[in-house]
Design an enzyme around this catalytic site. Sequence first.
Site, PDB file in Angstrom:
ATOM      1  N   HIS A  60     121.890  35.521  67.675  1.00  0.00           N
ATOM      2  CA  HIS A  60     121.165  36.625  68.308  1.00  0.00           C
ATOM      3  C   HIS A  60     122.112  37.762  68.662  1.00  0.00           C
ATOM      4  CE1 HIS A  60     122.914  34.243  71.522  1.00  0.00           C
ATOM      5  NE2 HIS A  60     122.925  35.363  72.241  1.00  0.00           N
ATOM      6  N   HIS A  92     126.762  42.386  68.546  1.00  0.00           N
ATOM      7  CA  HIS A  92     127.378  41.378  67.697  1.00  0.00           C
ATOM      8  C   HIS A  92     126.554  40.093  67.711  1.00  0.00           C
ATOM      9  CE1 HIS A  92     128.692  40.162  71.702  1.00  0.00           C
ATOM     10  NE2 HIS A  92     128.882  38.949  71.184  1.00  0.00           N
TER      11      HIS A  92
END
EC number: 3.1.-.-
Length: 169
Positions: free
Chosen positions: A34, A114
């Site tokens: 995620h 990220h």
Amino acid sequence: MKFGIVIFPSKKIQDFANSMRRRYDPHYALIPPHVTLKSSFEATEEEIKEIANKLDSIARNFRPVNIKITKIGSFKPVNNVIYLKVESPEELEKLHNELNATFDGNQEYNFVPHITIGQKMSDDEHSDVYGSLRMTKVQFEDTADRIHLLYQLDNGSWTVYETFRLGKE
């Protein structure tokens, strides 16, 4: 209860991330790959209903976000985390900023979009793993059209509390 707000990338990106997370991320079994938009925060059952309503309105004001992943990066020397770098379009920055402004903007780190693929490594392990992974060719494009409010279960894993579609319907 602990909550967080994330974007889940496409299955293709998740499968790629998981191929590395299986080995290098001790949180592999606790949460799917995620992009964190709002780090974990505490809220009661009553508070979360109001938070969910605010999230719904915020989501409606943002269009789906195009994301590109083009390389593997690291947060060293701050910490030994290896990640898939998500190029940050302006819309993703704005969404993150709006969420933090609305829900207690305290954050431990600057926003660097990220997907974590490795963490909690010794310095030597990080150096070895990052040294080999950073040579990996990475090229993904995806459109994120929803954000997810997650909550943490007693066993430490995270599950979706509610999903919000980006954009007006």
